[in-house]
Design an enzyme around this catalytic site. Structure first.
Site, PDB file in Angstrom:
ATOM      1  N   ASP A   1     -40.124   8.072  18.228  1.00  0.00           N
ATOM      2  CA  ASP A   1     -41.163   7.751  17.243  1.00  0.00           C
ATOM      3  C   ASP A   1     -40.772   6.550  16.380  1.00  0.00           C
ATOM      4  O   ASP A   1     -39.619   6.105  16.395  1.00  0.00           O
ATOM      5  CB  ASP A   1     -41.484   8.974  16.364  1.00  0.00           C
ATOM      6  CG  ASP A   1     -40.234   9.697  15.870  1.00  0.00           C
ATOM      7  OD1 ASP A   1     -39.143   9.103  15.894  1.00  0.00           O
ATOM      8  OD2 ASP A   1     -40.353  10.856  15.466  1.00  0.00           O
TER       9      ASP A   1
ATOM     10  N   ASN B   1     -41.041  21.955   9.179  1.00  0.00           N
ATOM     11  CA  ASN B   1     -42.363  22.541   9.471  1.00  0.00           C
ATOM     12  C   ASN B   1     -42.586  22.717  10.978  1.00  0.00           C
ATOM     13  O   ASN B   1     -43.701  23.020  11.413  1.00  0.00           O
ATOM     14  CB  ASN B   1     -43.485  21.679   8.861  1.00  0.00           C
ATOM     15  CG  ASN B   1     -43.552  20.280   9.471  1.00  0.00           C
ATOM     16  OD1 ASN B   1     -42.786  19.953  10.379  1.00  0.00           O
ATOM     17  ND2 ASN B   1     -44.472  19.459   8.987  1.00  0.00           N
TER      18      ASN B   1
ATOM     19  N   HIS C   1     -42.225  20.347  13.351  1.00  0.00           N
ATOM     20  CA  HIS C   1     -42.665  19.173  14.122  1.00  0.00           C
ATOM     21  C   HIS C   1     -41.547  18.657  15.021  1.00  0.00           C
ATOM     22  O   HIS C   1     -40.363  18.824  14.727  1.00  0.00           O
ATOM     23  CB  HIS C   1     -43.230  18.064  13.217  1.00  0.00           C
ATOM     24  CG  HIS C   1     -42.245  17.263  12.422  1.00  0.00           C
ATOM     25  ND1 HIS C   1     -42.277  17.201  11.047  1.00  0.00           N
ATOM     26  CD2 HIS C   1     -41.219  16.459  12.799  1.00  0.00           C
ATOM     27  CE1 HIS C   1     -41.315  16.396  10.624  1.00  0.00           C
ATOM     28  NE2 HIS C   1     -40.658  15.934  11.671  1.00  0.00           N
TER      29      HIS C   1
ATOM     30  N   GLU D   1     -47.079  16.700  14.293  1.00  0.00           N
ATOM     31  CA  GLU D   1     -47.143  17.589  13.135  1.00  0.00           C
ATOM     32  C   GLU D   1     -47.972  18.834  13.459  1.00  0.00           C
ATOM     33  O   GLU D   1     -48.855  18.781  14.330  1.00  0.00           O
ATOM     34  CB  GLU D   1     -47.818  16.848  11.964  1.00  0.00           C
ATOM     35  CG  GLU D   1     -47.034  15.663  11.430  1.00  0.00           C
ATOM     36  CD  GLU D   1     -45.997  16.045  10.387  1.00  0.00           C
ATOM     37  OE1 GLU D   1     -45.403  17.138  10.497  1.00  0.00           O
ATOM     38  OE2 GLU D   1     -45.775  15.233   9.473  1.00  0.00           O
TER      39      GLU D   1
HETATM   40  C1  GLP Z   1     -38.320  13.243  11.294  1.00  0.00           C
HETATM   41  C2  GLP Z   1     -38.460  12.615  12.698  1.00  0.00           C
HETATM   42  C3  GLP Z   1     -38.135  13.598  13.777  1.00  0.00           C
HETATM   43  C4  GLP Z   1     -36.878  14.332  13.354  1.00  0.00           C
HETATM   44  C5  GLP Z   1     -37.208  15.249  12.228  1.00  0.00           C
HETATM   45  C6  GLP Z   1     -36.000  15.938  11.610  1.00  0.00           C
HETATM   46  O1  GLP Z   1     -39.464  13.110  10.521  1.00  0.00           O
HETATM   47  N1  GLP Z   1     -39.732  12.039  12.971  1.00  0.00           N
HETATM   48  O2  GLP Z   1     -37.999  12.940  15.012  1.00  0.00           O
HETATM   49  O3  GLP Z   1     -36.373  15.091  14.428  1.00  0.00           O
HETATM   50  O4  GLP Z   1     -38.002  14.617  11.249  1.00  0.00           O
HETATM   51  O5  GLP Z   1     -35.262  15.057  10.841  1.00  0.00           O
HETATM   52  P1  GLP Z   1     -33.865  15.434  10.201  1.00  0.00           P
HETATM   53  O6  GLP Z   1     -32.905  15.484  11.324  1.00  0.00           O
HETATM   54  O7  GLP Z   1     -33.579  14.323   9.252  1.00  0.00           O
HETATM   55  O8  GLP Z   1     -34.019  16.743   9.534  1.00  0.00           O
END
Ligand code: GLP
Length: 244
Positions: free
Chosen positions: A67, A136, A138, A143
């Site tokens: 992403d 959440n 995702h 989302e």
């Molecule tokens: C972000 C990214 C995801 C990631 C997730 C968890 O928003 N878009 O690809 O896996 O949230 O992030 P973190 O590892 O910082 O908790």
């Protein structure tokens, strides 16, 4: 679904790095799907350290990141592309042409998403997709919603997701773009193998839903239950709500 529990984040990162590097040794032309965020930082540290001195040949590997924020130039300090450059790509000998990324600054974002899905298909699909998970539920920027997109698409970000990404934007969640580009659920689920990593108790509810809950678009990661080769790697915090 295979659940692998680790005593802490460092042990998890080391084990995943070993698995990734062994996968590259077995298949030097591995097509690797990559996540960003806080959780994979240890993985990228291990990959940098263990790839040094050309110990691992990355020259035939292809990567596709999950992403990217919409409206940001890839060189913007908050972009996921900048994160990947700093955490991994600058430190390994992978040709730029083999790094796949959604371009958040593309003029036509829908066309950019089509280009990306085509590029993944032309690469023969993703062999190993690594994933983080949002609190959440995702994955990528898919989302929770009443419906999920199959293909790469433009996503509206929830406030909680923007807050979780604020550290890349001087701590100000309102500076985090409202939209992002993301691989879709089919793009992710077509990978031959998937490894999702989760650390910390703030991920425990999402991990429980992903592993033990019903399949629901309200928790996008739960769709991984339909995939035949998924491994979930967790530390004690993220595993905190799982049944034994
Ligand atoms: C972000 C990214 C995801 C990631 C997730 C968890 O928003 N878009 O690809 O896996 O949230 O992030 P973190 O590892 O910082 O908790």
């Amino acid at each position: 679904m295979i659940i692998e529990r680790f005593e802490d984040e460092d042990a998890l990162s080391a084990a995943l790095a070993t698995f990734v590097l062994e996968s590259i040794v077995k298949n030097p032309a591995l097509v690797l799907g990559l996540p960003t965020g806080r959780t994979p930082l240890g993985l990228y540290r291990e990959l940098r350290e263990r790839s040094g001195g050309n110990r691992i040949d990355w020259s035939e590997v292809r990567t596709f990141n999950l992403d990217e924020f919409a409206g940001l130039d890839p060189s913007h300090a908050g972009s996921y592309r900048s994160y990947m450059q700093a955490e991994l790509f600058e430190h390994i000998a992978i040709p730029d042409s083999r790094i796949g990324f959604l371009n958040g600054a593309a003029q036509d974002l829908a066309e950019e998403c089509r280009r990306y899905d085509d590029a993944i298909e032309q690469a023969g699909g993703i062999d190993l997709q690594l994933l983080g998970i949002g609190a959440n539920g995702h994955i990528g920027f898919n989302e929770p919603a009443s419906g999920l997109c199959a293909q790469s698409h433009v996503a509206e970000l929830e406030r909680a997701t923007r807050e979780a990404n604020a550290d890349r934007f001087g701590g100000d969640w309102t500076a985090v773009p409202e939209r992002a580009l993301s691989m879709g659920m089919a793009t992710i689920l077509h990978a031959r193998a998937i490894v999702l990593i989760a650390t910390g108790s703030e991920k425990a509810a999402a991990v429980k839903g992903l592993v033990e809950g019903m399949i629901t678009t309200a928790l996008p990661a739960s769709l991984l239950q339909v995939h035949p080769r998924v491994t979930i790697m967790v530390d004690p915090g993220a595993a905190g709500l799982l049944s034994d």
